[in-house]
Design a protein around this motif. Structure first.
Motif, PDB file in Angstrom:
ATOM      1  N   SER A   1     -30.002 -79.830-103.518  1.00 50.02           N
ATOM      2  CA  SER A   1     -30.105 -80.532-102.240  1.00 50.02           C
ATOM      3  C   SER A   1     -28.833 -81.343-102.060  1.00 50.02           C
ATOM      4  O   SER A   1     -28.072 -81.558-103.006  1.00 50.02           O
TER       5      SER A   1
ATOM      6  N   THR B   1     -26.138 -77.875 -93.740  1.00 50.46           N
ATOM      7  CA  THR B   1     -24.705 -77.993 -93.947  1.00 50.46           C
ATOM      8  C   THR B   1     -24.227 -77.080 -95.056  1.00 50.46           C
ATOM      9  O   THR B   1     -23.042 -76.792 -95.161  1.00 50.46           O
TER      10      THR B   1
ATOM     11  N   SER C   1     -37.221 -83.670-102.041  1.00 50.51           N
ATOM     12  CA  SER C   1     -38.285 -84.237-101.201  1.00 50.51           C
ATOM     13  C   SER C   1     -38.661 -83.327-100.040  1.00 50.51           C
ATOM     14  O   SER C   1     -39.785 -83.371 -99.555  1.00 50.51           O
TER      15      SER C   1
HETATM   16  C1  LIG Z   1     -26.152 -84.024 -90.552  1.00 51.04           C
HETATM   17  C2  LIG Z   1     -26.927 -83.940 -91.832  1.00 51.04           C
HETATM   18  C3  LIG Z   1     -26.871 -82.774 -92.568  1.00 51.04           C
HETATM   19  C4  LIG Z   1     -27.581 -82.652 -93.762  1.00 51.04           C
HETATM   20  N1  LIG Z   1     -27.513 -81.476 -94.435  1.00 51.04           N
HETATM   21  C5  LIG Z   1     -28.237 -81.319 -95.556  1.00 51.04           C
HETATM   22  C6  LIG Z   1     -28.218 -80.091 -96.274  1.00 51.04           C
HETATM   23  O1  LIG Z   1     -27.528 -79.129 -95.900  1.00 51.04           O
HETATM   24  N2  LIG Z   1     -28.967 -79.978 -97.398  1.00 51.04           N
HETATM   25  C7  LIG Z   1     -29.759 -80.996 -97.858  1.00 51.04           C
HETATM   26  O2  LIG Z   1     -30.433 -80.808 -98.884  1.00 51.04           O
HETATM   27  N3  LIG Z   1     -29.781 -82.176 -97.217  1.00 51.04           N
HETATM   28  C8  LIG Z   1     -29.035 -82.368 -96.093  1.00 51.04           C
HETATM   29  N4  LIG Z   1     -29.061 -83.584 -95.475  1.00 51.04           N
HETATM   30  C9  LIG Z   1     -29.693 -84.732 -96.169  1.00 51.04           C
HETATM   31  C10 LIG Z   1     -31.195 -84.779 -96.097  1.00 51.04           C
HETATM   32  O3  LIG Z   1     -31.559 -85.490 -94.923  1.00 51.04           O
HETATM   33  C11 LIG Z   1     -31.788 -85.517 -97.329  1.00 51.04           C
HETATM   34  O4  LIG Z   1     -31.196 -86.776 -97.435  1.00 51.04           O
HETATM   35  C12 LIG Z   1     -31.584 -84.785 -98.658  1.00 51.04           C
HETATM   36  O5  LIG Z   1     -31.994 -83.440 -98.559  1.00 51.04           O
HETATM   37  C13 LIG Z   1     -32.406 -85.467 -99.738  1.00 51.04           C
HETATM   38  O6  LIG Z   1     -32.195 -84.886-101.006  1.00 51.04           O
HETATM   39  P1  LIG Z   1     -33.313 -84.905-102.147  1.00 51.04           P
HETATM   40  O7  LIG Z   1     -34.537 -84.268-101.645  1.00 51.04           O
HETATM   41  O8  LIG Z   1     -32.697 -84.351-103.370  1.00 51.04           O
HETATM   42  O9  LIG Z   1     -33.484 -86.473-102.415  1.00 51.04           O
HETATM   43  P2  LIG Z   1     -34.698 -87.438-102.133  1.00 51.04           P
HETATM   44  O10 LIG Z   1     -35.116 -87.377-100.736  1.00 51.04           O
HETATM   45  O11 LIG Z   1     -34.300 -88.736-102.714  1.00 51.04           O
HETATM   46  O12 LIG Z   1     -35.878 -86.809-102.987  1.00 51.04           O
HETATM   47  C14 LIG Z   1     -35.944 -86.811-104.378  1.00 51.04           C
HETATM   48  C15 LIG Z   1     -37.303 -86.275-104.764  1.00 51.04           C
HETATM   49  O13 LIG Z   1     -37.379 -86.118-106.168  1.00 51.04           O
HETATM   50  C16 LIG Z   1     -38.683 -86.478-106.605  1.00 51.04           C
HETATM   51  N5  LIG Z   1     -38.573 -86.819-108.031  1.00 51.04           N
HETATM   52  C17 LIG Z   1     -37.913 -87.862-108.581  1.00 51.04           C
HETATM   53  N6  LIG Z   1     -37.996 -87.805-109.921  1.00 51.04           N
HETATM   54  C18 LIG Z   1     -38.703 -86.704-110.235  1.00 51.04           C
HETATM   55  C19 LIG Z   1     -39.126 -86.115-111.456  1.00 51.04           C
HETATM   56  N7  LIG Z   1     -38.802 -86.632-112.656  1.00 51.04           N
HETATM   57  N8  LIG Z   1     -39.866 -84.993-111.403  1.00 51.04           N
HETATM   58  C20 LIG Z   1     -40.210 -84.441-110.215  1.00 51.04           C
HETATM   59  N9  LIG Z   1     -39.832 -84.956-109.034  1.00 51.04           N
HETATM   60  C21 LIG Z   1     -39.082 -86.086-109.031  1.00 51.04           C
HETATM   61  C22 LIG Z   1     -39.081 -87.600-105.703  1.00 51.04           C
HETATM   62  O14 LIG Z   1     -40.494 -87.709-105.641  1.00 51.04           O
HETATM   63  C23 LIG Z   1     -38.468 -87.172-104.368  1.00 51.04           C
HETATM   64  O15 LIG Z   1     -39.388 -86.419-103.596  1.00 51.04           O
HETATM   65  C24 LIG Z   1     -28.366 -83.736 -94.258  1.00 51.04           C
HETATM   66  C25 LIG Z   1     -28.437 -84.903 -93.514  1.00 51.04           C
HETATM   67  C26 LIG Z   1     -27.748 -85.028 -92.331  1.00 51.04           C
HETATM   68  C27 LIG Z   1     -27.861 -86.293 -91.552  1.00 51.04           C
END
Ligand SMILES: Cc1cc2nc3c(=O)[nH]c(=O)nc-3n(C[C@H](O)[C@H](O)[C@H](O)COP(=O)(O)OP(=O)(O)OC[C@H]3O[C@@H](n4cnc5c(N)ncnc54)[C@H](O)[C@@H]3O)c2cc1C
Lengths: 325, 257
Positions: free
Chosen positions: A236, A254, A269
């Motif tokens: 992600s 993106t 998430s």
């Molecule tokens: C213009 C724009 C473009 C974007 N483009 C992209 C894109 O191309 N791709 C993208 O991915 N995002 C993109 N985003 C960002 C997106 O909005 C999120 O911020 C991002 O995807 C969040 O990444 P995440 O799920 O890894 O992190 P988080 O939202 O922080 O989630 C982390 C997750 O991990 C879980 N977790 C934590 N520890 C553990 C564990 N030990 N075991 C199991 N689960 C655990 C938590 O419960 C949580 O659900 C973009 C945003 C914007 C504004």
């Protein structure tokens, strides 16, 4: 109506990309019994023509020129437009890859034609070629037709079935000499970051990690799982932003759009921008310790738990499966 | 430096999507500047601040886009232009939009044109390169860095995660990828100033275009939501059993491994 349809074969590291075979499949549908003509551009690519033919092209036109050794929109546009000029096709299909996204609108602009981008399926319905494509970050779909001129589409990798390869198929391979001039953009350097091994956008299995993976080392168990399944590792943006891995692994709006048979999301998430890149995967597995995480809304199977416990257990279990198979 | 930004007002795709009368239901929905166009506006402002000149933000659309144009002015753009096609065009596609933009831009002596690499609603990513082709200027898509030195320009382009360092020259069109910059929020003084900045409105007539000149080459015949996915199966029981069950489901039921 039988049509002549061109397909651009995209060469990467000396090989045709899978999406080009899928584009041949798409072209076959559009041709409705007409001719599918492969197009190859590069410095030395003619040896790949036979691959395109075995995978369904009726014949191939090769444009070889040292100035086409690397992709530039100026060089490739001149090459493709020259082939269009000489072949006068009714259709054109290109993969919806970095190259296809950059080049296709340019060609459409030059020809004043329509272009249907990022197509995930093609059908013939009541005399029309109907293209389906995701819109609104994959939350909806639209069906489109071309109403005037060239039937031109780019196809999303991993969605349209390639034709069965037939090594006994033969076809004509011709060359077209094109004077490539005035390259206005010059590639000074290419920084390769994408990892070796399975191409993420074409992988059948993707194991993706998010911020929940917590560190660069945290990706190790994911890599092992991917390896056992013959898949690729993705991420992600959360994980990329936190510098747990390189941006070349980013999946989403993106980053790369992937549609593997199996997508395993670990500690992700499920933000809409992430879903835009993977929600069309055939089967989605979510592993997340938060039962409320949005990723469970798109997952076919979910395990609520700590990924550092679950992922290694999964790897072991899949290993057993492979041994027994 | 004469800089133009191609901007689109888009539906915020974080919103829930529903369909009524064969169209995406826009009632009460949130509309925003396409996020990739925000990077474009930010970059344009930074280039102007470093090199001097003027930033003009253009959009093709309806009167409702004035709000997003004002936001761009509040961020720091100097002028805005709305090409209002509401009364003239019932249906348009990327051919239409690019043709209108190019017609507007052709005698503006643009040095630099910046757009987003894709709009999050339609997702086709065609307009930038089409406009560059129509203006017969070079372009580079999905850029993450831009450096201008006299008339030499060095850009970094994102190619499926790899980077290409590209040298080219002005006039130039580029499309922005995430990572290019961090778009600023409009400041309060910025918002006040934006109210007095010029926002011109044009129609096809003003560009000497007939409807036929820009008639779409493609047509949407249906819009639908993906089939409601069956609620996923969240496994229960001892973790070790869940893992075994998952592997068996993937192997026997889903048949993907
Ligand atoms: C213009 C724009 C473009 C974007 N483009 C992209 C894109 O191309 N791709 C993208 O991915 N995002 C993109 N985003 C960002 C997106 O909005 C999120 O911020 C991002 O995807 C969040 O990444 P995440 O799920 O890894 O992190 P988080 O939202 O922080 O989630 C982390 C997750 O991990 C879980 N977790 C934590 N520890 C553990 C564990 N030990 N075991 C199991 N689960 C655990 C938590 O419960 C949580 O659900 C973009 C945003 C914007 C504004």
């Amino acid at each position: 109506m039988a049509r002549k349809v061109l397909v651009l074969g995209e060469v990467r590291d000396g090989q045709l990309r899978n999406v080009s075979y899928e584009a041949v499949g798409a072209a076959k549908t559009i041709a409705e019994g007409g001719e599918v003509v492969g197009v190859l551009l590069g410095a030395s690519v003619s040896s790949l023509a036979v691959e395109l033919i075995q995978n369904g092209a009726d014949r191939v036109v090769v444009v070889e020129n040292d100035k086409l050794a690397q992709y530039t929109s100026d060089g490739y546009a001149q090459g493709v437009l020259a082939v269009i000029e000489s072949e006068q096709p009714e259709g054109l299909v290109i993969g919806h890859t970095s190259l296809g996204k950059d080049l296709s609108p340019r060609i459409a602009g030059k020809l004043s034609s329509g272009l249907i981008s990022d197509v995930t399926s093609i059908e013939v319905e009541g005399g029309n070629i109907v293209f389906t494509r995701p819109i609104y970050s994959g939350k909806a779909f639209e069906k489109k037709i071309v109403t005037d001129g060239l039937i031109f589409a780019t196809v999303r990798p991993n969605n349209i079935a390639p034709l069965e390869k037939d090594e006994s198929r033969t076809g004509d391979v011709s060359t077209l000499s094109v004077d490539i001039k005035d390259l206005r953009t010059i590639i000074k350097e290419v920084v390769r970051k994408a990892t070796e091994g399975v191409d993420l956008s074409e992988a059948k299995v993707v194991v993706a990690g998010g911020r929940g993976v917590k560190s660069e080392d945290g990706f190790e168990p994911l890599k092992e799982l991917a390896q056992v399944l013959g898949g690729a590792v993705g991420a992600s943006r959360g994980a990329c932003d936190a510098e747990y891995c390189d941006y070349s692994l980013q999946i989403g709006q993106t980053g790369k759009v992937v549609t593997p048979d199996l997508y395993i999301a670990c500690g992700i998430s499920g933000a809409i921008q992430h879903l835009a890149g993977m929600s069309n995967s055939k089967v989605i597995v979510a592993i997340n310790k938060d039962p409320e995480a949005n990723i469970f809304n798109v997952a076919d199977y979910g395990i609520v738990g700590d990924l550092f416990e679950v992922v290694p257990m999964l790897t072991e279990e899949f290993k057993k499966l492979k041994v027994n198979a | 430096m004469n800089i133009f930004v191609l901007m689109k007002r888009t539906f915020d795709t974080e919103e829930k999507i529903s369909i009524s009368g064969g169209k995406i239901n826009e009632d009460g929905a949130e509309f925003i500047i396409n996020p990739y166009d925000e990077y474009a506006i930010e970059e344009a402002i930074q280039v102007r601040d470093a090199q001097g000149g003027e930033v003009t933000v253009i959009t093709v659309g309806s009167e409702e886009a004035e709000k997003q144009l004002r936001t761009a002015l509040a961020m720091g753009a100097d002028k805005a232009v709305l090409i209002n096609t509401e009364d003239d065009l019932e249906y348009s596609d990327q051919f239409t939009t690019a043709k209108i933009l190019a017609e507007y831009l052709k005698d503006k002596d643009a040095d630099l044109i910046i757009g987003g690499n894709v709009a999050i609603d339609g997702g086709s990513g065609q307009v930038g390169p089409r406009v560059a082709e129509l203006l017969n200027i070079p372009y580079v898509t999905t850029i993450t860095n831009l450096e201008i030195n006299g008339s030499t320009v060095t850009v970094v382009r994102d190619v499926e995660g790899d980077s290409e360092v590209i040298e080219t020259s002005l006039p130039l069109l580029v499309t922005a990828q995430q990572g290019l910059n961090e778009p600023r929020y409009p400041s309060l003084p910025g918002i006040m100033k934006a109210k007095k900045k010029p926002l011109d409105e044009l129609e096809l007539d003003d560009l000497d275009l007939e409807e036929d000149d820009v008639e779409a080459k493609t047509k949407t015949i249906e819009i639908y939501l993906p089939a409601q996915k069956q609620a996923g199966k969240v496994l229960e029981g001892e973790l070790a059993d869940q893992v075994k069950e998952l592997v068996s489901l993937l192997h026997n039921e889903a048949k993907v491994v």
